[in-house]
Design an enzyme around this catalytic site. Structure first.
Site, mmCIF file in Angstrom:
data_model
loop_
_atom_site.group_PDB
_atom_site.id
_atom_site.type_symbol
_atom_site.label_atom_id
_atom_site.label_comp_id
_atom_site.label_asym_id
_atom_site.label_seq_id
_atom_site.Cartn_x
_atom_site.Cartn_y
_atom_site.Cartn_z
ATOM 1 N N LYS A 17 -118.397 -45.543 91.884
ATOM 2 C CA LYS A 17 -118.461 -44.155 92.393
ATOM 3 C C LYS A 17 -119.625 -43.994 93.359
ATOM 4 C CE LYS A 17 -122.205 -42.840 89.659
ATOM 5 N NZ LYS A 17 -123.560 -42.574 90.140
ATOM 6 N N PRO A 110 -122.154 -53.815 92.006
ATOM 7 C CA PRO A 110 -123.545 -54.226 91.783
ATOM 8 C C PRO A 110 -124.231 -53.388 90.703
ATOM 9 C CG PRO A 110 -123.305 -53.143 93.924
ATOM 10 C CD PRO A 110 -121.929 -53.307 93.368
ATOM 11 N N ALA A 113 -127.535 -49.926 90.852
ATOM 12 C CA ALA A 113 -127.166 -49.575 92.220
ATOM 13 C C ALA A 113 -126.782 -48.102 92.364
ATOM 14 C CB ALA A 113 -125.986 -50.441 92.659
ATOM 15 N N GLY A 114 -126.686 -47.361 91.235
ATOM 16 C CA GLY A 114 -126.277 -45.960 91.307
ATOM 17 C C GLY A 114 -124.788 -45.808 91.556
ATOM 18 N N GLY A 116 -122.389 -46.655 89.141
ATOM 19 C CA GLY A 116 -121.682 -46.389 87.881
ATOM 20 C C GLY A 116 -120.945 -47.577 87.281
ATOM 21 N N GLY A 117 -121.289 -48.800 87.676
ATOM 22 C CA GLY A 117 -120.536 -49.976 87.214
ATOM 23 C C GLY A 117 -120.459 -50.090 85.694
ATOM 24 N N GLY A 118 -121.586 -49.982 85.011
ATOM 25 C CA GLY A 118 -121.617 -50.116 83.548
ATOM 26 C C GLY A 118 -120.802 -49.016 82.881
ATOM 27 N N SER A 119 -120.900 -47.799 83.406
ATOM 28 C CA SER A 119 -120.163 -46.663 82.844
ATOM 29 C C SER A 119 -118.662 -46.852 83.055
ATOM 30 C CB SER A 119 -120.589 -45.358 83.521
ATOM 31 O OG SER A 119 -121.972 -45.189 83.409
ATOM 32 N N ASP A 152 -122.140 -40.867 82.743
ATOM 33 C CA ASP A 152 -121.106 -41.029 83.783
ATOM 34 C C ASP A 152 -119.778 -41.538 83.229
ATOM 35 O OD1 ASP A 152 -122.941 -40.317 85.707
ATOM 36 O OD2 ASP A 152 -123.386 -42.374 86.319
HETATM 37 O O1 C5P Z 1 -126.650 -41.389 80.310
HETATM 38 P P1 C5P Z 1 -127.141 -42.706 80.783
HETATM 39 O O2 C5P Z 1 -127.331 -43.692 79.651
HETATM 40 O O3 C5P Z 1 -126.371 -43.273 81.910
HETATM 41 O O4 C5P Z 1 -128.595 -42.407 81.367
HETATM 42 C C1 C5P Z 1 -129.590 -43.388 81.548
HETATM 43 C C2 C5P Z 1 -130.921 -42.695 81.552
HETATM 44 O O5 C5P Z 1 -131.044 -41.827 82.687
HETATM 45 C C3 C5P Z 1 -131.150 -41.803 80.341
HETATM 46 O O6 C5P Z 1 -131.715 -42.508 79.282
HETATM 47 C C4 C5P Z 1 -132.087 -40.751 80.892
HETATM 48 O O7 C5P Z 1 -133.411 -41.250 80.878
HETATM 49 C C5 C5P Z 1 -131.679 -40.611 82.358
HETATM 50 N N1 C5P Z 1 -130.752 -39.482 82.569
HETATM 51 C C6 C5P Z 1 -131.248 -38.189 82.555
HETATM 52 N N2 C5P Z 1 -130.390 -37.136 82.762
HETATM 53 C C7 C5P Z 1 -129.082 -37.347 83.002
HETATM 54 C C8 C5P Z 1 -128.567 -38.650 83.040
HETATM 55 C C9 C5P Z 1 -129.424 -39.699 82.825
HETATM 56 O O8 C5P Z 1 -132.443 -37.978 82.339
HETATM 57 N N3 C5P Z 1 -128.296 -36.296 83.224
#
Ligand code: C5P
Length: 302
Positions: A17, A110, A113-114, A116-119, A152
């Site tokens: 994404k 990648p 990278a922002g 969303g690959g893992g999600s 995500d």
């Molecule tokens: O939700 P996810 O595990 O992808 O998020 C990774 C980290 O990014 C979280 O542990 C948090 O520190 C930060 N995060 C946040 N607010 C969000 C999404 C992510 O602070 N809305």
């Protein structure tokens, strides 16, 4: 995401994404941040192959298909912290199933990278194992599990071309897009940790002025120029504070004659919105010469 049965196995292609807009509204009591973001699926896919395993155990193997210039990219964790394993374990805990699976992940998206690959991999795992193990969990049940795995994951589970996302990012409303849209993505050789970028936000509260409704209207209009004029990401400044090398990438893309450009998610990938596929190809060729990272051309779609 796309699913294909192959005998007893199930293959899933799950996309990356881009965040066309990302507004951080504030830090919450649980440590997360409330967001308003517009995400767009792009046709760069991880492939996951799921096969039943008699043993009841879930095993993951991973192959990365990155270009050679990715030799410095982070090592993908295939143990307990991998979101694929966590998604499979969560399904087992919730349903008490004794089924096992052998999962092969072929990574093209990648990491750090922002994008969303893992999600995306986690969402694919929820959908595929629900089918493979015949768990009969509803779409709504899967959304509850997705939210536990990451902010995500719900977007990829819903799998719209574009979505307005709020809350932590887990609340999705699909929105129409007149497309396809063509992008160049530059993934710098360094990555950025999402948690660290959000931590940095507190000190750099820039506010993107455009709203989700503006970008929604632009996406519905099909005007690439209009979409490009309303891009924005509140995490750009915090990311720059963590790694100033990002600046050269952002400046390079902004200097091109493109509709708009910016960073996706918490970085480190940056993108430019181009007018056509041919335009994206020529922008990508110039970016490759600058050796700022690995360069992709992608099109919107699931
Ligand atoms: O939700 P996810 O595990 O992808 O998020 C990774 C980290 O990014 C979280 O542990 C948090 O520190 C930060 N995060 C946040 N607010 C969000 C999404 C992510 O602070 N809305």
């Amino acid at each position: 995401m796309r699913l294909q049965r192959q005998g007893e196995a199930l293959n899933v292609w799950t996309p990356a994404k881009l965040n066309l807009l990302l507004k951080v509204l504030g830090r919450r009591a649980d440590g997360y941040h409330d967001l308003q973001t517009v995400m767009l699926s792009v046709q760069l896919y991880d492939l996951l192959q799921f096969s039943p395993a008699e043993s009841g155990v879930v095993r993951l193997t991973c192959e990365t298909r990155f270009p050679r210039s990715f030799s410095v990219s982070p090592v993908l964790e295939v143990g307990d912290r991998n979101l694929v394993i966590r998604a499979a374990r969560l399904l087992k805990e919730q349903t008490g199933t004794t089924h096992g699976a052998s999962i092969q992940l072929v990574k093209h998206i990648p990491m750090e990278a922002g994008m969303g690959g893992g999600s995306s991999d986690a969402a694919a795992t929820l959908v595929a194992l629900n089918q493979l193990w015949d768990l009969k969990l509803s779409h709504c049940d899967l959304h509850e599990l997705a939210a536990q795995l990451g902010s995500d994951v719900n977007f990829f589970l819903e799998s719209p071309i574009a979505g307005k996302c709020s809350g932590r990012g887990e609340s999705i409303e699909a929105i129409p897009v007149i497309g396809p849209l063509h992008f160049v993505i530059v993934k710098p050789l360094f990555g950025l940790s999402t948690a660290k970028v959000f931590q940095q936000w507190g000190a750099h509260r820039a506010t993107v002025s455009h709203s989700m409704e503006e970008i929604q209207a632009a996406l519905e209009s099909g005007s690439v120029q209009r979409i490009g004029s309303v891009l924005g990401n509140d995490l750009t400044e915090p990311a720059l504070q963590l790694d100033l090398r990002l600046k050269a990438v952002l400046q390079r893309l902004a200097s091109e004659d493109v509709a708009g450009s910016g960073m996706t998610g918490s970085g480190s990938s940056c993108f430019a919105l181009c007018r056509t596929a041919a335009h994206a190809k020529s922008v990508a060729a110039r970016c490759r010469q600058m050796k700022l990272g690995y360069v992709y051309t992608v099109t919107s779609g699931v």
